[in-house]
Structures are given as structure tokens and as C-alpha cells.
Design a protein around this motif. Structure first.
Motif, PDB file in Angstrom:
ATOM      1  N   ILE A 115      -5.825   6.903  -7.514  1.00 57.49           N
ATOM      2  CA  ILE A 115      -5.001   5.908  -6.810  1.00 57.49           C
ATOM      3  C   ILE A 115      -4.400   6.521  -5.548  1.00 57.49           C
ATOM      4  O   ILE A 115      -4.339   5.887  -4.486  1.00 57.49           O
ATOM      5  CB  ILE A 115      -3.896   5.376  -7.743  1.00 57.49           C
ATOM      6  CG1 ILE A 115      -4.514   4.674  -8.949  1.00 57.49           C
ATOM      7  CG2 ILE A 115      -2.983   4.407  -6.986  1.00 57.49           C
ATOM      8  CD1 ILE A 115      -3.501   4.236  -9.997  1.00 57.49           C
ATOM      9  N   THR A 116      -3.974   7.783  -5.655  1.00 59.69           N
ATOM     10  CA  THR A 116      -3.354   8.469  -4.520  1.00 59.69           C
ATOM     11  C   THR A 116      -4.313   8.597  -3.349  1.00 59.69           C
ATOM     12  O   THR A 116      -3.896   8.558  -2.181  1.00 59.69           O
ATOM     13  CB  THR A 116      -2.859   9.861  -4.952  1.00 59.69           C
ATOM     14  OG1 THR A 116      -1.913   9.718  -6.005  1.00 59.69           O
ATOM     15  CG2 THR A 116      -2.210  10.604  -3.795  1.00 59.69           C
ATOM     16  N   ASP A 135       5.769   7.850  -6.387  1.00 59.46           N
ATOM     17  CA  ASP A 135       6.549   6.674  -6.793  1.00 59.46           C
ATOM     18  C   ASP A 135       5.697   5.410  -6.716  1.00 59.46           C
ATOM     19  O   ASP A 135       5.803   4.515  -7.577  1.00 59.46           O
ATOM     20  CB  ASP A 135       7.781   6.522  -5.890  1.00 59.46           C
ATOM     21  CG  ASP A 135       8.797   7.639  -6.103  1.00 59.46           C
ATOM     22  OD1 ASP A 135       8.718   8.328  -7.147  1.00 59.46           O
ATOM     23  OD2 ASP A 135       9.654   7.832  -5.221  1.00 59.46           O
ATOM     24  N   ARG A 136       4.840   5.345  -5.684  1.00 54.34           N
ATOM     25  CA  ARG A 136       3.971   4.168  -5.532  1.00 54.34           C
ATOM     26  C   ARG A 136       2.957   4.089  -6.680  1.00 54.34           C
ATOM     27  O   ARG A 136       2.690   3.003  -7.211  1.00 54.34           O
ATOM     28  CB  ARG A 136       3.249   4.249  -4.177  1.00 54.34           C
ATOM     29  CG  ARG A 136       2.236   3.129  -3.922  1.00 54.34           C
ATOM     30  CD  ARG A 136       2.887   1.768  -3.883  1.00 54.34           C
ATOM     31  NE  ARG A 136       1.910   0.718  -3.537  1.00 54.34           N
ATOM     32  CZ  ARG A 136       2.093  -0.564  -3.770  1.00 54.34           C
ATOM     33  NH1 ARG A 136       3.207  -0.982  -4.363  1.00 54.34           N
ATOM     34  NH2 ARG A 136       1.186  -1.439  -3.410  1.00 54.34           N
ATOM     35  N   VAL A 137       2.397   5.226  -7.082  1.00 55.85           N
ATOM     36  CA  VAL A 137       1.453   5.249  -8.210  1.00 55.85           C
ATOM     37  C   VAL A 137       2.135   4.770  -9.480  1.00 55.85           C
ATOM     38  O   VAL A 137       1.592   3.939 -10.230  1.00 55.85           O
ATOM     39  CB  VAL A 137       0.862   6.666  -8.400  1.00 55.85           C
ATOM     40  CG1 VAL A 137       0.106   6.757  -9.723  1.00 55.85           C
ATOM     41  CG2 VAL A 137      -0.052   7.029  -7.239  1.00 55.85           C
ATOM     42  N   ALA A 149       2.951   7.497 -17.254  1.00 56.37           N
ATOM     43  CA  ALA A 149       2.345   8.705 -17.825  1.00 56.37           C
ATOM     44  C   ALA A 149       0.817   8.664 -17.757  1.00 56.37           C
ATOM     45  O   ALA A 149       0.156   9.716 -17.771  1.00 56.37           O
ATOM     46  CB  ALA A 149       2.790   8.885 -19.274  1.00 56.37           C
ATOM     47  N   LYS A 150       0.228   7.460 -17.677  1.00 54.57           N
ATOM     48  CA  LYS A 150      -1.230   7.348 -17.604  1.00 54.57           C
ATOM     49  C   LYS A 150      -1.777   7.921 -16.296  1.00 54.57           C
ATOM     50  O   LYS A 150      -2.993   8.130 -16.171  1.00 54.57           O
ATOM     51  CB  LYS A 150      -1.662   5.887 -17.726  1.00 54.57           C
ATOM     52  CG  LYS A 150      -1.373   5.254 -19.085  1.00 54.57           C
ATOM     53  CD  LYS A 150      -2.114   5.948 -20.208  1.00 54.57           C
ATOM     54  CE  LYS A 150      -1.860   5.249 -21.542  1.00 54.57           C
ATOM     55  NZ  LYS A 150      -2.486   5.980 -22.667  1.00 54.57           N
ATOM     56  N   ALA A 151      -0.921   8.201 -15.325  1.00 51.50           N
ATOM     57  CA  ALA A 151      -1.381   8.820 -14.076  1.00 51.50           C
ATOM     58  C   ALA A 151      -1.992  10.190 -14.348  1.00 51.50           C
ATOM     59  O   ALA A 151      -2.857  10.652 -13.594  1.00 51.50           O
ATOM     60  CB  ALA A 151      -0.226   8.941 -13.092  1.00 51.50           C
ATOM     61  N   ARG A 152      -1.584  10.835 -15.425  1.00 47.73           N
ATOM     62  CA  ARG A 152      -2.100  12.176 -15.742  1.00 47.73           C
ATOM     63  C   ARG A 152      -3.366  12.117 -16.604  1.00 47.73           C
ATOM     64  O   ARG A 152      -3.967  13.146 -16.903  1.00 47.73           O
ATOM     65  CB  ARG A 152      -1.026  12.990 -16.467  1.00 47.73           C
ATOM     66  CG  ARG A 152       0.234  13.210 -15.631  1.00 47.73           C
ATOM     67  CD  ARG A 152       1.168  14.191 -16.291  1.00 47.73           C
ATOM     68  NE  ARG A 152       1.702  13.668 -17.549  1.00 47.73           N
ATOM     69  CZ  ARG A 152       2.779  12.899 -17.651  1.00 47.73           C
ATOM     70  NH1 ARG A 152       3.442  12.546 -16.548  1.00 47.73           N
ATOM     71  NH2 ARG A 152       3.211  12.472 -18.818  1.00 47.73           N
ATOM     72  N   ALA A 173      -3.315  -0.943  -4.400  1.00 46.36           N
ATOM     73  CA  ALA A 173      -2.540   0.193  -3.890  1.00 46.36           C
ATOM     74  C   ALA A 173      -1.978  -0.031  -2.496  1.00 46.36           C
ATOM     75  O   ALA A 173      -0.803   0.231  -2.241  1.00 46.36           O
ATOM     76  CB  ALA A 173      -3.400   1.457  -3.925  1.00 46.36           C
ATOM     77  N   CYS A 174      -2.814  -0.519  -1.590  1.00 43.39           N
ATOM     78  CA  CYS A 174      -2.401  -0.624  -0.189  1.00 43.39           C
ATOM     79  C   CYS A 174      -1.983  -2.036   0.207  1.00 43.39           C
ATOM     80  O   CYS A 174      -2.033  -2.409   1.388  1.00 43.39           O
ATOM     81  CB  CYS A 174      -3.522  -0.121   0.720  1.00 43.39           C
ATOM     82  SG  CYS A 174      -3.989   1.587   0.395  1.00 43.39           S
ATOM     83  N   GLU A 175      -1.579  -2.824  -0.783  1.00 49.97           N
ATOM     84  CA  GLU A 175      -1.066  -4.176  -0.576  1.00 49.97           C
ATOM     85  C   GLU A 175      -2.037  -5.057   0.216  1.00 49.97           C
ATOM     86  O   GLU A 175      -1.689  -5.616   1.259  1.00 49.97           O
ATOM     87  CB  GLU A 175       0.299  -4.129   0.111  1.00 49.97           C
ATOM     88  CG  GLU A 175       1.340  -3.372  -0.707  1.00 49.97           C
ATOM     89  CD  GLU A 175       2.700  -3.309  -0.019  1.00 49.97           C
ATOM     90  OE1 GLU A 175       2.736  -3.320   1.231  1.00 49.97           O
ATOM     91  OE2 GLU A 175       3.709  -3.249  -0.743  1.00 49.97           O
TER      92      GLU A 175
END
Length: 551
Positions: A115-116, A135-137, A149-152, A173-175
């Protein structure tokens, strides 16, 4: 917000090499408009051109393609954009949710990293810093009902529904102003499918996003889209509001698509799946083999545990199941419910815990030598994905003959292979003997898999989601074949599925499994029309339903 407009769009592929067919048109003279903040569904089967059409929005077509006409986002013609301008449009103005989340996500990068990546390519003041991106993720994961926590997590650590949610988070992600969704719920069970569709509806409503969704299932499109366009052979067949297209279609092809996924409770579709030829007549009683009370395959008190000690996971809990001669049983449940594990246990492919009993014709399943081979001859598996089940280097003849060679068949091998192909309704069989899987359609490949199972003369087929990856009309063809095999040859079947419409179409009996337990079991009409257990009612409530358009 911009409109998305296809104006007289045609897309042609230049073919070469072994499969040279010259210039092939995948899309022909399509004109459609997705208004700002609107929702449009595109329906059609494989080869209809719908994926090619939506790929043109972000210029994702291969180099062999040639596009004429215009695709515009607002006042911008997508084909006039420089590479730098196109990168600015992707993710930030329009983004896409691809069909196979497992294949679209990078298996060696965490969800957060993936996502990043979009946020790093399209920097705004909101996520200019590394902390801002973190924070956005976290915000995006919460939007799609995943914990931060699913980001990891890596993709293989997520369920199918969670992976699809992660794909939607990436698309948001980028609106962007426009979300393009390519079969976003294919192969998901009905409950997860409903959750994904509800989430998409909520995001469209709350954020005013324009949605362009494609599917071969009209009822899925009707739950998310105001209007539906139907495509066939690259051409536009019919366009209208979703309710009208689903309930009163004007064109025969649209009528066929609408009828392919039956309404549970509709007597017209009971034991009569729709095929390209309509609803085939079944042989009259007396000319077909009817279900008897003779039990062929039985499980009693089956328990299955994975691992041991503190890490032990109890997957099946005291499960009872029978398959009778001439019976089609649908084993229905969500992903992770234990249905595939139960089927494997009943085939002797999964060890069961002490005290569990699995028998074929009253005898415990064999465990060694010739007895195992004899059992395999009578109980055969039909796998979910025919592309994965067939060796791409082997011809149809070699694939089907393999079972005969394992069983040391004493008769005429070629004659039996041809007979099995004819039983699977691949006619004339001789035309298919030298073909390889890549030269066949999805439905033809599934028939080859079924022929490979039939060639040993089995009494039972165990079919794991046999139509989950197939188009609407092909689905009906394969289900009709399963009924025909029962009627003509007396072949029983245990069909593992999350598709309640399939159970209504062809099953004599339905068993509902949840968290490793059979929670409801009985005749199809009783279980699906008069469910006793709340979980069964939840499954039925999750089936996509077509609601009238709001005036």
C-alpha cells in the motif's frame, strides 16, 4: 469529479506465431458513459471483451493491441497522455482492483509495504512524511475492515476475503475518483462475498466514488451497480438499469445470463441447470437410475486434528456423512469450514483421529497395496481448477489414459479413453485426443478432468468446487453433465461448494458444515427452503438478491 466515457471504442489484437489468427477484434464499437459518482456494471462471459475494455482506461493493454475511438476521463483523452501524465492518472484519478488477489499481490512484500508503494509514488501533503504514510496505511486498513496490524502480514497469511480487502485498500490509497473492479468476488464464499459487496457499496456512497465493475454474475452486479451493460463477442448487447436487465432482459443472451444463476426456491430450475441449449429435459423416470438407500461411502464420528500438543488444531468434530447409490450430496460451507478436509478424509487422503470410521460399501477404507488401488478405481476426485489439474504438456489422450495405466487396465486403452470422453460429452471424442489444455476452453478442460475421473468406471465422484472458476453458461453445462452421469451411469457425487444455487440446481441432499461440524443435513428442499439452523439462514441471506431500482 470526472465522467468516464468510452466513445466508439474498438480494440484489436495482432496475433502471430503458432496461434496466428491475423487481426482479432476483442472490442467492437463500444460507447458507454460512467457519470461522475455513478455505478456501472459490465456483464459477460470469458471472451466477451469486458476485461479488455476496462484495461483501456489505464492503458494496461499489451503492445499487440490497437485501440480506435476515445477513452476519456473528464476532458482528458487517455491515449493522448504522456507516460508521466499517465502515471499521475493511475492510482490518483482512477485505480483498479484485479480479479485474483493472490496473484495480484506480491508474495514477498507485506501488505503495508504494497500500500505504501502507491503513496510514495503519489505524494501529497497528507502523507508526505514516513509517519504520515504509516498513518494513512492504518486508516485505509480500518476503512476496509482490517486491523492496522495486518500491515505487517504477508499475503499468504490472509484469507481470500482479507486479501481482497487489502486490494481494495490499495485501490483507495490515493483517493481516486474512479474505482474499476474486475470480478472482485470471484471464488469467494457467499458470506465473504456479501461483506465485500456491502463494503464497496458503503465506500461508493460515503465517498462519492464512481464504480465500474465487471462480472459474469448479473446478481452480483445488481447489488452494487445502478446500471448494467451486457457484452458478448466484443459487442454491446444490452444496456439498462440493473433491475430491468436482471428481471426483464430483452435480448436472448442476457436472458441466458440471468437464468444461469438460479433463484433458490424456483421450481423451474430445480434439477434443471441452464445450458446454452436452455434447460435440458431429464430422462423420464424409468429411463434413468434413481437414488437408492444403498450406502456407498460413509463417515461416522470423524474427527481430524492437525498438529499435536498445545499447537493442535481440531478441524473436524464428530462428523457423520453418507453418500448413497445414485445420490448427489452438496457439502456446503464457507472457506475454512472443514468441507475439503472432510472430503479428503472420506477418500482416504487425510488421516483421521483414532475412533473415527470411514467405510466404502461397509468395509473400512484400505491403507495399502492393491486394495488402495481398487478403492481409487471406485472413488475418483474432480478438482476445482482444471488448468491446474491437467499437465499442460500432455495431450487429452495422455491425461485421460493415465488412470487406466495406474489401474493396469487389461482392455483396449484407446477405446476406453474415447468412451470416457463421450461420457463427459466431448463429442466427437476423436477431435480432442491430440489437443493440449491451452487449446481448449475452461468448460472443455473441466470435461477432460471429469473424463479422467470417469475412465476407471467409478461409483462416486468427489468434486471440489467443480464450477467455481467457470462462466455462467459453462457452469450450467458442467452441472447438467453431473446430473446426466447420475441419470445414465448411476454415478453418485459428493460436491464441495459454497454455491447454494448449485445445490438447488442438482443436489438431492444438502449438508451444511460450519467450524468442522455438520450443523444441518437433509433433503435439498428442506434445508434450503426451511432451514433450522441460524448459520444456514445466514448463508441463504448472503446470496446476492436483485432489488428493484429506487425511484
Amino acid at each position: 469529479m470526472p465522467d468516464l466515457v468510452f466513445d466508439d471504442v474498438s480494440i484489436m489484437y495482432r496475433t502471430s506465431g503458432r496461434n496466428d489468427r491475423g487481426e482479432v477484434y476483442a472490442v467492437k464499437n463500444i460507447s458507454l458513459t460512467l457519470p461522475a459518482g455513478g455505478t456501472l456494471g459490465i456483464a459477460g462471459e470469458s471472451g466477451s471483451g469486458k476485461s479488455t475494455l476496462i484495461s483501456s482506461v489505464l492503458r494496461l493493454l499489451p503492445k499487440s493491441s490497437v485501440l480506435t475511438g476515445t477513452v476519456t476521463i473528464g476532458d482528458t483523452d487517455v491515449n493522448d497522455l504522456t507516460w508521466g501524465q499517465l502515471r499521475a492518472v493511475r492510482w490518483a484519478q482512477a485505480s483498479i482492483v484485479f480479479q485474483g488477489a493472490m496473484h495480484s499481490l506480491n508474495p514477498v512484500r507485506t501488505i503495508g509495504q504494497q500500500i505504501t508503494e502507491a503513496l510514495e509514488l503519489h505524494v501529497t501533503d497528507k502523507w508526505r512524511t514516513e509517519q504520515g504514510r504509516k498513518d494513512r496505511v492504518a486508516e485505509l486498513l480500518r476503512v476496509v475492515d482490517l486491523t492496522p496490524a495486518k500491515a505487517r502480514a504477508y499475503p499468504h497469511e490472509l484469507s481470500g476475503g482479507q486479501k481482497q480487502r487489502a486490494m481494495i485498500a490499495m485501490a483507495l490509497a490515493c483517493e481516486p475518483d474512479i474505482i474499476i473492479a474486475d470480478e472482485p468476488t470471484t471464488a469467494l464464499d457467499v458470506i465473504v462475498q456479501k461483506q465485500i459487496l456491502d463494503m464497496i457499496n458503503r465506500l461508493v456512497t460515503e465517498r462519492g466514488i464512481s464504480l465500474l465493475m465487471i462480472s459474469h454474475d448479473l446478481s452480483v452486479l445488481a447489488t452494487a451497480c445502478e446500471r448494467i451493460a451486457v457484452m458478448k463477442g466484443g459487442e454491446l448487447v444490452e444496456v439498462g438499469d440493473a433491475y430491468t436487465i436482471c428481471t426483464s432482459p430483452a435480448e436472448p443472451y442476457t436472458q441466458q445470463l440471468a437464468a444461469a444463476f438460479p433463484t433458490i426456491g424456483d421450481p423451474e430450475s430445480r434439477m434443471k441447470p441452464v445450458t446454452r441449449r436452455g434447460r435440458p429435459d431429464r430422462p423420464p423416470v424409468g429411463e434413468r437410475i434413481e437414488m437408492s438407500e444403498e450406502i456407498l461411502l460413509e463417515a461416522r464420528g470423524v474427527n481430524v486434528t492437525f498438529g499435536s500438543g498445545s499447537a493442535a488444531l481440531h478441524v473436524l468434530h464428530d462428523v457423520d456423512m453418507v453418500v448413497r447409490k445414485g445420490e448427489i450430496v452438496a457439502l456446503v460451507g464457507q472457506s475454512g469450514s472443514g468441507k475439503t478436509t472432510l472430503a479428503r478424509a472420506m477418500m482416504g487422503l487425510q488421516p483421521v483421529d483414532s475412533g473415527s470410521v470411514v467405510q466404502f460399501r461397509g468395509e473400512d477404507l484400505p491403507t495399502r497395496g492393491k486394495d488402495v488401488r481398487a478403492f481409487r478405481k471406485k472413488v475418483q476426485m474432480v478438482f476445482q481448477d482444471p488448468s491446474a489439474a491437467l499437465n499442460p504438456k500432455l495431450s487429452v489422450y495422455e491425461s485421460v489414459a493415465e488412470g487406466l495405466r495406474v489401474q493396469k487396465y487389461p482392455g483396449d486403452e484407446r477405446a476406453r479413453v474415447i468412451e470416457a470422453l463421450e461420457e463427459a460429452e466431448l463429442l466427437p471424442a476423436e477431435n480432442y485426443l491430440g489437443a493440449i489444455p491451452q487449446e481448449m476452453s475452461g468448460g472443455q478442460r473441466q470435461r477432460v478432468v471429469i473424463a479422467g475421473a470417469l475412465v476407471t468406471g467409478p461409483e462416486i465422484l468427489v468434486a471440489d468446487e467443480p464450477v467455481a472458476s467457470l462462466d455462467a453458461s459453462v457452469r450450467g453445462e458442467i452441472l447438467s453433465l453431473m446430473l446426466s452421469l447420475r441419470d445414465r451411469l448411476g454415478v453418485s457425487a459428493l460436491i464441495i461448494t459454497h454455491d447454494l444455487g448449485l445445490a438447488w440446481n442438482i443436489a438431492d441432499t444438502v449438508a451444511v458444515i460450519n467450524e468442522g461440524r455438520i450443523i444441518e443435513h437433509g433433503p435439498t428442499e428442506q434445508v434450503l427452503l426451511e432451514p433450522k439452523h441460524p448459520y444456514t439462514r445466514t448463508l441463504l441471506d448472503s446470496v446476492p438478491k436483485i432489488a428493484p431500482a429506487e425511484s
